[in-house]
Design a protein around this motif. Structure first.
Motif, short mmCIF file in Angstrom:
data_model
loop_
_atom_site.label_atom_id
_atom_site.label_comp_id
_atom_site.label_asym_id
_atom_site.label_seq_id
_atom_site.Cartn_x
_atom_site.Cartn_y
_atom_site.Cartn_z
N LEU A 167 0.81 -1.22 0.00
CA LEU A 167 0.00 0.00 0.00
C LEU A 167 0.85 1.27 0.00
CD1 LEU A 167 -2.81 -1.01 2.51
CD2 LEU A 167 -3.05 -0.60 0.06
N CYS A 168 2.01 1.23 0.61
CA CYS A 168 2.83 2.45 0.75
C CYS A 168 4.04 2.46 -0.17
CB CYS A 168 3.29 2.59 2.19
SG CYS A 168 1.96 2.83 3.35
N GLY A 169 4.22 1.48 -0.99
CA GLY A 169 5.41 1.39 -1.83
C GLY A 169 5.24 1.99 -3.21
N PRO A 170 5.83 1.34 -4.18
CA PRO A 170 5.79 1.87 -5.55
C PRO A 170 4.38 1.96 -6.14
CG PRO A 170 7.44 0.14 -5.35
CD PRO A 170 6.69 0.18 -4.07
N SER A 171 3.46 1.14 -5.64
CA SER A 171 2.09 1.23 -6.16
C SER A 171 1.46 2.57 -5.80
CB SER A 171 1.23 0.08 -5.62
OG SER A 171 1.18 0.13 -4.21
N LEU A 172 1.77 3.09 -4.64
CA LEU A 172 1.26 4.42 -4.24
C LEU A 172 1.83 5.49 -5.16
CD1 LEU A 172 -0.14 6.36 -2.22
CD2 LEU A 172 2.00 6.36 -0.95
N LEU A 173 3.12 5.42 -5.40
CA LEU A 173 3.74 6.42 -6.28
C LEU A 173 3.22 6.33 -7.70
CD1 LEU A 173 7.41 6.16 -4.98
CD2 LEU A 173 5.70 7.89 -4.42
N ALA A 174 3.03 5.12 -8.20
CA ALA A 174 2.52 4.96 -9.57
C ALA A 174 1.09 5.49 -9.68
CB ALA A 174 2.57 3.50 -9.98
N LEU A 175 0.27 5.21 -8.67
CA LEU A 175 -1.12 5.68 -8.70
C LEU A 175 -1.20 7.20 -8.62
CD1 LEU A 175 -3.94 4.51 -8.84
CD2 LEU A 175 -4.03 4.63 -6.36
N VAL A 176 -0.40 7.80 -7.77
CA VAL A 176 -0.38 9.26 -7.66
C VAL A 176 0.12 9.87 -8.97
CG1 VAL A 176 0.75 11.19 -6.49
CG2 VAL A 176 -0.20 9.32 -5.16
N LYS A 177 1.09 9.25 -9.59
CA LYS A 177 1.60 9.75 -10.87
C LYS A 177 0.50 9.72 -11.95
CE LYS A 177 5.45 9.20 -14.04
NZ LYS A 177 6.64 8.42 -14.36
N VAL A 178 -0.30 8.67 -11.95
CA VAL A 178 -1.39 8.56 -12.92
C VAL A 178 -2.42 9.67 -12.69
CG1 VAL A 178 -3.38 7.16 -13.59
CG2 VAL A 178 -1.13 6.12 -13.40
N PHE A 179 -2.79 9.90 -11.44
CA PHE A 179 -3.82 10.91 -11.15
C PHE A 179 -3.31 12.33 -11.35
CE2 PHE A 179 -6.20 7.66 -8.76
CZ PHE A 179 -7.46 7.92 -9.25
N VAL A 180 -2.11 12.63 -10.85
CA VAL A 180 -1.63 14.02 -10.87
C VAL A 180 -1.00 14.38 -12.20
CG1 VAL A 180 -0.06 15.63 -9.77
CG2 VAL A 180 -1.37 14.04 -8.37
N LEU A 181 -0.09 13.57 -12.69
CA LEU A 181 0.61 13.88 -13.94
C LEU A 181 -0.10 13.37 -15.18
CD1 LEU A 181 4.30 13.18 -12.88
CD2 LEU A 181 3.07 15.35 -12.87
N ARG A 182 -1.10 12.53 -14.98
CA ARG A 182 -1.86 11.95 -16.09
C ARG A 182 -0.99 11.18 -17.08
NH1 ARG A 182 -5.85 16.85 -17.68
NH2 ARG A 182 -6.97 16.94 -15.74
N ARG A 183 -0.07 10.46 -16.53
CA ARG A 183 0.72 9.60 -17.40
C ARG A 183 1.20 8.41 -16.58
NH1 ARG A 183 6.66 12.31 -18.09
NH2 ARG A 183 7.44 11.27 -16.25
N SER A 184 1.45 7.34 -17.28
CA SER A 184 1.93 6.12 -16.65
C SER A 184 3.01 5.54 -17.54
CB SER A 184 0.78 5.13 -16.49
OG SER A 184 1.28 3.92 -15.96
N ASP A 185 4.16 5.37 -16.96
CA ASP A 185 5.28 4.81 -17.71
C ASP A 185 5.37 3.31 -17.45
OD1 ASP A 185 5.91 7.35 -18.57
OD2 ASP A 185 7.25 7.72 -16.86
N GLU A 186 5.98 2.62 -18.37
CA GLU A 186 6.15 1.18 -18.21
C GLU A 186 7.02 0.88 -17.00
OE1 GLU A 186 8.02 -2.52 -20.77
OE2 GLU A 186 7.33 -0.73 -21.81
N TYR A 187 7.96 1.76 -16.73
CA TYR A 187 8.84 1.58 -15.59
C TYR A 187 8.04 1.53 -14.28
CZ TYR A 187 12.21 2.71 -11.97
OH TYR A 187 12.94 2.69 -10.82
N ASP A 188 7.02 2.35 -14.18
CA ASP A 188 6.21 2.38 -12.96
C ASP A 188 5.55 1.03 -12.71
OD1 ASP A 188 6.82 5.06 -12.67
OD2 ASP A 188 5.03 5.71 -13.75
#
Length: 167
Positions: free
Chosen positions: A117-138
């Motif tokens: 819940l607090c690891g990379p999945s949190l960062l990837a989800l926030v990146k999708v919502f705020v920056l509106r993009r999702s990279d394969e690396y995430d």
């Protein structure tokens, strides 16, 4: 022709005809009755620069109206985009706080779930919502973290049974 111009025409307007042409024809008919051909030609040549200036003024007014309309459309589009961005930002913030709270809440009992819940999945989800993009690396980072956490949870020692109460 705008509604402002209708009151400035010297001749009554007939429905179904161009008011400027009908006004010009009526003026020409009046002048033709009182002037001979040479005088009428001189009068029309003198009237032509004024008509050209009025035409340029009307064209400039139309151009300004068109630009104003385009600016209004652009402003409305920007307002919609801003509202959408703010809604996305609020949703992302809410999800991030909820995931952090849930991760802290379950940390005592299920540490592996807390890591998810607090690891990379949190960062990837926030990146999708705020920056509106999702990279394969995430997504790769999330899947690697999930595999490592599951492997670590499977290798962990089962918890000790609670000691019987002393009587």
């Amino acid at each position: 022709m705008t509604t402002e111009d209708q009151g400035t025409l010297p001749a009554p307007q007939t429905p179904g005809q161009d008011p400027i042409i009908s006004a010009g024809l009526q003026i020409a008919a009046k002048w033709g009755a009182t002037l001979d051909a040479a005088q009428l030609e001189v009068a029309l040549k003198g009237l032509e620069p004024q008509l050209q200036r009025e035409h340029k003024e009307r064209m400039f007014r139309l151009k300004m109206q068109q630009e104003t309309a385009q600016q209004e459309v652009q402003a409305a589009r920007e307002r919609r985009e801003h509202k959408r961005y703010m809604a996305s930002l609020i949703a992302g913030s809410t999800v991030a706080v909820a995931m952090l709270g849930a991760g802290v809440f379950v940390a005592k009992d299920q540490w592996w779930l807390s890591i998810l819940l607090c690891g990379p999945s949190l960062l990837a989800l926030v990146k999708v919502f705020v920056l509106r993009r999702s990279d394969e690396y995430d997504m790769n980072a999330v899947s690697v973290a999930m595999r490592r956490t599951m492997n670590a949870a499977g290798q962990a020692q089962p918890p000790q049974p609670p000691a019987p109460p002393v009587v």
